[in-house]
Design an enzyme around this catalytic site. Structure first.
Site, PDB file in Angstrom:
ATOM      1  CB  SER A   1      60.272  39.603  35.562  1.00  0.00           C
ATOM      2  OG  SER A   1      59.808  39.694  36.875  1.00  0.00           O
TER       3      SER A   1
ATOM      4  CB  SER B   1      53.393  47.277  34.729  1.00  0.00           C
ATOM      5  OG  SER B   1      52.948  46.007  35.146  1.00  0.00           O
TER       6      SER B   1
ATOM      7  CD  GLN C   1      60.391  46.066  39.493  1.00  0.00           C
ATOM      8  OE1 GLN C   1      59.564  45.187  39.368  1.00  0.00           O
ATOM      9  NE2 GLN C   1      60.746  46.550  40.671  1.00  0.00           N
ATOM     10  N   GLY C   2      62.525  46.882  35.125  1.00  0.00           N
ATOM     11  CA  GLY C   2      63.069  45.814  34.283  1.00  0.00           C
ATOM     12  C   GLY C   2      63.811  44.796  35.113  1.00  0.00           C
TER      13      GLY C   2
ATOM     14  CD  GLU D   1      52.210  29.088  44.048  1.00  0.00           C
ATOM     15  OE1 GLU D   1      52.428  30.204  43.526  1.00  0.00           O
ATOM     16  OE2 GLU D   1      51.089  28.555  44.069  1.00  0.00           O
TER      17      GLU D   1
ATOM     18  CD  GLU E   1      56.634  49.701  51.808  1.00  0.00           C
ATOM     19  OE1 GLU E   1      55.578  49.557  52.427  1.00  0.00           O
ATOM     20  OE2 GLU E   1      56.736  50.351  50.757  1.00  0.00           O
TER      21      GLU E   1
END
Lengths: 342, 394
Positions: free
Chosen positions: B129, B161, B126-127, B376, B244
């Site tokens: 962040s 990851s 996954q790209g 958070e 999901e």
């Protein structure tokens, strides 16, 4: 598998909530910390009994409405939300006890509200059976004729006159409370837990009441956080407040989910149902306590007054946390480590 | 309200249990995150594909098993009970990239990629962040310029990851240089072997090596790899939620329940702080363990409620953040308790996939406050989208 309430169950809860908002609204106590006069208005008590609140889960063959512990759990969540006074918990449990013991007349008399029952939480070792002996913390003393005493092995009803109850000035001033001692008192009726798990039922219903407290006091905190403006913004904008409310929500939702799961397990005899009930009581008491602390803090100085509403929930959470079983006793049950019997 | 399973559902559970008993690999996942672990993860995915169990939430028309919500729940419960392997490098393809393709890709993209993901031929990463776009994901700066029928990509992604072993990447880019925030983004399939891509592993405090930075130096990606429309990338990235139902979470909860049972067992056999009696005889340890057991049991009940609610609603709501937050906190307190119980025996590093890997598990637990959105951010979501508290951001 469906752990959400069905339409009928939602309707029961909505009906109860509407009645309570209309007839027994939650008010600040001002200077009146302790109730004077009857714990609950006699007319309202009778109406609640007529609505079937004391016999909701009792089989129709025993004069009840014929629902189950699940619907009772939803009723007690509303009673907790409304910090309602009155001996609902011992009344419901005592009707089950009498019915399980085969005394249907007594069951229906209790369910009709005509005979009120107090709740005796054991202080130290108490023997419960055909005779009852030991020290008791007695709640809902006002106008009660009987005391329900139970533990994980058995449950009994004894006459309140034989328990030598001394009333105290209770922190939870809307519930009449005292210390009692049963000295080899003969039980009116008794039943062992294998026949009817009164204590476990009580854990689920007390958990539901604490869940209601946790939810309602969170709603007060959220409403205040949306309304109260400081530094030019509603204080709920600030993460110090917002995040505390979020943690309170996780606790309240967990309590509700576990009370629901436990109620279904006890009703249907699924899995380790007695442990599920102990867990429900423990997490609900924790959520109620933490959410009351949070709500008082979020209300600021107003939260310390007896004019704002959070104090009503603080008192109720304090009482529920000492009803039927303490935090330490629940944790010992959960881990399978019963100190009292070791 | 009930916890009953129908005769069909019970028969399905028996079928799942029997298959898993025969097919779950007996050897542990290889240590580290090199080629061995890639092969291990893909081989297990292939085994599930051959057995007809790949893509349990994917619709059958795309090669998935198309299980109902309750069947998915049963699958994950049995999966964890059978000690089936962590999904590892196949996570993004199966749970994120694949479902996004199903929701938004064109027929050509689907027919090329979906079978490869299901068969365990390829690893996706996954790209999303970036160094300046973490919790504030909409601050994406990696840019793509249209040049003929290609996008030319320059910039950097981070916390990716398995980038070092991935074949494809779901890449979120800024295609409109004048745009800001959620607008002007594009979701594209990036071939990780394209010239101009450099990956650099980032070692983590638990000695993991799956984390990477990925650098893009004028990487050319065919426009035919864009999923959805150019400029519509944010909505494409969010569409993964369409399949999901929150059922996968049950596997994690059951795994952790077993870990807590192991910890309780350890407390029965390890000597406690008084040097004589077992740890379980000590009030503090016994009650901390009991509280953990109560919390994981409660999370299970919350997951059942969430699954029940999602099934009615057809998709998950913001309530999922409550499970993430509660579960992350639980993992951290569980790991802390294990460290307290072990005393100086906790000084030895043992990988979390090996028996007795408590120190590795503790080190890993720090990540549970970040992965899939920090604590958070979860609290912001709960506060704003569940409780309705006012927002303080654009």
């Amino acid at each position: 598998m469906d752990l959400m309430p069905n339409g009928e169950q939602d309707e029961i809860a909505a009906t109860v909530a509407a009645f309570l908002v209309d007839r027994v609204p939650v008010v600040g106590r001002g200077r009146e910390h302790v109730v004077s006069g009857p714990e609950i208005d006699a007319g309202i008590w009778t109406e609640c009994a007529e609505l079937g609140w004391l016999s909701l889960g009792l089989p129709e063959s025993a004069g009840g409405v014929g629902y189950s512990l699940v619907e009772e759990m939803m009723l007690f969540r509303e009673l907790g939300r409304g910090v309602v006074p009155g001996p609902f918990l011992p009344g419901v449990l005592a009707a089950h006890l009498a019915a399980a013991a085969g005394d249907l007349d007594l069951a229906s008399t209790i369910a009709s509200g005509a005979v009120k029952v107090a709740l005796g939480t054991p202080i130290g070792p108490v023997s419960i059976g055909a005779t009852v002996a030991g020290d008791l913390s007695v709640t809902h003393v006002d106008d009660a004729a009987l005391v329900l005493v139970c533990d994980d092995r058995s449950a009994a009803l004894v006459s309140i006159d034989s328990c030598d109850v001394d009333q105290i000035d209770p922190v939870e001033g809307s519930i009449t409370t005292g210390h009692g001692r049963a000295d080899q008192v003969r039980a009116t009726v008794h039943v062992d837990a294998a026949t009817e798990p009164i204590f476990v039922r009580g854990l689920v219903l007390a958990a539901a009441a604490a869940t209601g407290v946790a939810e309602a006091v969170l709603e007060l905190a959220v409403a205040h956080a949306c309304e109260r403006v400081q530094f030019g913004k509603p204080i709920g904008t600030y993460q110090a407040i917002k995040h505390r409310c979020s943690d309170m929500k996780v606790g309240a939702d967990g309590a509700n989910a576990q009370a629901s799961y436990a109620a279904v397990c006890v009703r249907d005899g699924i899995g380790a149902w007695a442990t599920e009930a102990a867990i429900a009581k423990y997490v609900a008491d924790e959520a109620a306590r933490l959410n009351c602390e949070g709500a008082v803090q979020i209300h600021g100085a107003m939260g310390f007054t007896s004019e704002a509403l959070p104090h009503r929930y603080v008192y109720r959470a304090h009482l529920l946390g000492r009803t039927l079983a303490s935090r330490a006793a629940l944790l010992d049950r959960i881990i399978g480590r019963d100190m009292a019997r070791a | 309200m009930d916890l009953d399973f129908t005769p069909d559902e019970r028969a399905f559970r028996d079928e799942v249990r029997a298959w898993l008993a025969d097919h779950v690999p007996t050897e542990p996942r290889p240590h580290g995150d090199g080629p061995d672990s890639r092969e291990f993860d893909l081989a297990w995915q292939r085994a599930q594909y051959d057995g007809g169990w790949a893509g349990i939430s994917w619709p059958a028309e795309f090669g998935g098993r198309g299980l109902s919500t309750i069947q998915q729940l049963i699958w994950y419960e049995e999966y964890a009970s059978a000690d089936a392997p962590w999904i590892g490098a196949c996570f993004v393809g199966i749970n994120h990239g694949g479902p996004t393709l199903i929701a938004r890709a064109d027929d050509e993209q689907k027919s090329f990629h979906l079978p490869r993901i299901l068969r365990g031929d390829v690893v996706w990463c996954q790209g999303f962040s970036e160094p300046e776009a973490g919790s504030d994901l909409a601050n994406i700066k990696t840019r793509a310029v249209v040049d003929g029928d290609e996008l030319v990509v320059t910039g950097q992604k981070i916390w990716t990851s398995f980038a070092n072993m991935a074949d494809y990447q779901e890449l979120l880019l800024r295609t409109d240089p004048e745009s800001s925030r959620h607008k002007g983004l594009t979701w594209v399939i990036c071939d990780m072997s394209a010239p101009g891509i450099t990956t650099r592993p980032i070692s983590t405090l638990d000695r993991g090596a799956e984390f990477c930075e990925v650098f893009y130096d004028e990487v050319r990606i065919p426009i035919s790899n864009v999923v959805g429309d150019i400029g519509d990338g944010w909505s494409v990235a969010m569409s993964t939620l369409s399949l999901e139902r929150g059922t996968g979470f049950m596997a994690e909860i059951i795994d952790t329940t077993k870990t807590i049972d192991d910890l309780i067992e350890l407390a029965r056999h390890r000597t406690g702080p008084d040097g004589r009696r077992p740890l379980i005889a000590d009030d503090e340890y016994a009650r901390r363990l009991a509280a953990l057991k109560a919390e994981i049991t409660t999370l299970r009940s919350m997951a059942y409620r969430a699954i029940s609610r999602n099934r009615r609603a057809g998709q998950p709501g913001p309530e999922g953040s409550m499970l993430r937050l509660g579960y992350g906190n639980l993992l951290q307190s569980m790991a802390r308790l294990a460290m307290d119980m072990l005393g100086t025996d906790a000084l030895v590093y043992i990988d979390r996939f090996r028996s007795g890997g408590w120190s590795g598990m503790w080190l890993r637990s720090f990540a549970s406050g970040m992965g899939g959105g920090t604590f958070e951010i979860q609290r912001n979501i709960i506060g704003e989208r569940v409780l309705g508290l006012p927002r303080d951001r654009s």
